[in-house]
Design an enzyme around this catalytic site. Structure first.
Site, PDB file in Angstrom:
ATOM      1  N   SER A 118      -2.033  -3.541   0.449  1.00 25.23           N
ATOM      2  CA  SER A 118      -2.247  -4.832  -0.164  1.00 25.23           C
ATOM      3  C   SER A 118      -1.603  -4.680  -1.490  1.00 25.23           C
ATOM      4  CB  SER A 118      -3.734  -5.296  -0.330  1.00 25.23           C
ATOM      5  OG  SER A 118      -4.309  -4.506  -1.114  1.00 25.23           O
ATOM      6  N   ALA A 120      -3.509  -4.616  -4.328  1.00 27.88           N
ATOM      7  CA  ALA A 120      -4.252  -4.082  -5.206  1.00 27.88           C
ATOM      8  C   ALA A 120      -4.786  -2.600  -4.665  1.00 27.88           C
ATOM      9  CB  ALA A 120      -5.673  -4.830  -4.845  1.00 27.88           C
ATOM     10  N   CYS A 121      -4.484  -2.510  -3.402  1.00 22.35           N
ATOM     11  CA  CYS A 121      -5.136  -0.899  -3.226  1.00 22.35           C
ATOM     12  C   CYS A 121      -4.242   0.000  -2.806  1.00 22.35           C
ATOM     13  CB  CYS A 121      -6.147  -0.895  -1.853  1.00 22.35           C
ATOM     14  SG  CYS A 121      -5.274  -1.421  -0.283  1.00 22.35           S
ATOM     15  N   GLY A 122      -2.998  -0.330  -2.549  1.00 18.37           N
ATOM     16  CA  GLY A 122      -2.090   0.709  -2.082  1.00 18.37           C
ATOM     17  C   GLY A 122      -2.191   1.281  -0.733  1.00 18.37           C
TER      18      GLY A 122
END
Length: 280
Positions: A118, A120-122
């Site tokens: 995503s 955001a999270c990698g």
């Protein structure tokens, strides 16, 4: 066919200020999925990642991702193109990239994780120092030296190069700098790890790896994913506006990297690799 997505999307909004309301247009940072496929000469195809990204520099993003994960270096890449496979609908063509390899698709355990990332999270599930020990060597000492004055100037220089952020206020950035603080390349994305992949992909596709005499500056925090990608690219120093994670510090200390966090104004914290910073 759906138009090729750009880095910004314009919409209508209602802005409230005190007791007044104004209808106006606003620019948003575009967020769309990108599917990365591998293709071998024998016709074999395989999806290895789906990431939410800001359109732009998609081929660099694919190349950087593959390099950072140890799946394929630039020497193994024959070509990169938007996908025209029959199973891809026309409206998704610019959200699907095929990387054609010179040889077979690597049969590595890492592929079995079927990356889903995503903005955001990698990449999830790969936060392991054991993985890095198996495929990465410590960063050589080299000749890179950084002064506090150079460090203090990096955030403002990075911010000045963020053209899309200036329109939207909603993007991360990653910048590659020389030891004197001169910007070499800057990339933006809704995901900080994507911005780094774009930079690494640019360096890989233009024959600039390893980046042994450069410093990486990121607009957010320093995570494991950021350090992993920097290490794979041979970057000896990483600076971040915000805090590092504990695992990011572990990576830096084990592999001989310099890690600077909370770089704001004329202050910062040095978490690893203090020997590369020379006091003025």
């Amino acid at each position: 066919m759906k138009a090729r997505p750009g880095p910004t999307t314009r919409i209508r909004i209602r802005e409230l200020s005190g007791s007044a309301a104004t209808d106006r247009r606003d620019d948003l940072a575009t967020e769309e999925p990108l599917e990365i496929r591998l293709s071998a000469p024998d016709g074999t195809r395989r999806t290895v990642a789906i990431t939410m990204r800001t359109p732009g520099h998609d081929f660099e993003l694919a190349a950087g991702f593959l390099h950072g994960e140890g799946l394929a270096g630039a020497e193994r890449i024959a070509a990169i193109a938007y996908c025209t496979d029959e199973d891809v609908p026309p409206e998704a063509r610019y959200n699907t990239v095929t990387v054609r390899l010179h040889g077979p698709i690597p049969d590595l355990p890492v592929l079995e994780r079927h990356f889903l990332t995503s903005s955001a999270c990698g990449v999830c599930g790969s936060a392991s120092l054991d993985v890095l020990r198996d495929r990465c060597n410590p960063v050589p000492g080299g000749s890179l030296k950084l002064t506090p004055g150079v460090l203090y100037g990096l955030p403002d220089t990075l911010r000045a190069a963020q053209g899309v952020f200036g329109k939207t206020g909603g993007l991360h950035a990653a910048g590659l700098f020389s030891a004197s603080g001169t910007p070499v390349a800057v990339r933006e994305d809704v995901g900080r790890h994507n911005a780094v992949d774009k930079l690494v992909g640019w360096a890989a596709l233009t024959g600039r790896l390893p980046l042994a005499e450069h410093v990486l500056m990121v607009s957010g925090r320093a995570s494991y994913e950021i350090m992993q990608k920097a290490l794979a690219a041979g970057v000896p120093a990483v600076c971040a506006v915000s805090a590092p994670s504990s695992l990011a510090v572990d990576v830096a200390r084990e592999f001989g990297m310099t890690l600077v966090g909370f770089l704001r104004g004329e202050r910062c914290n040095v978490y690893a690799g203090q020997e590369r910073i020379v006091m003025e």
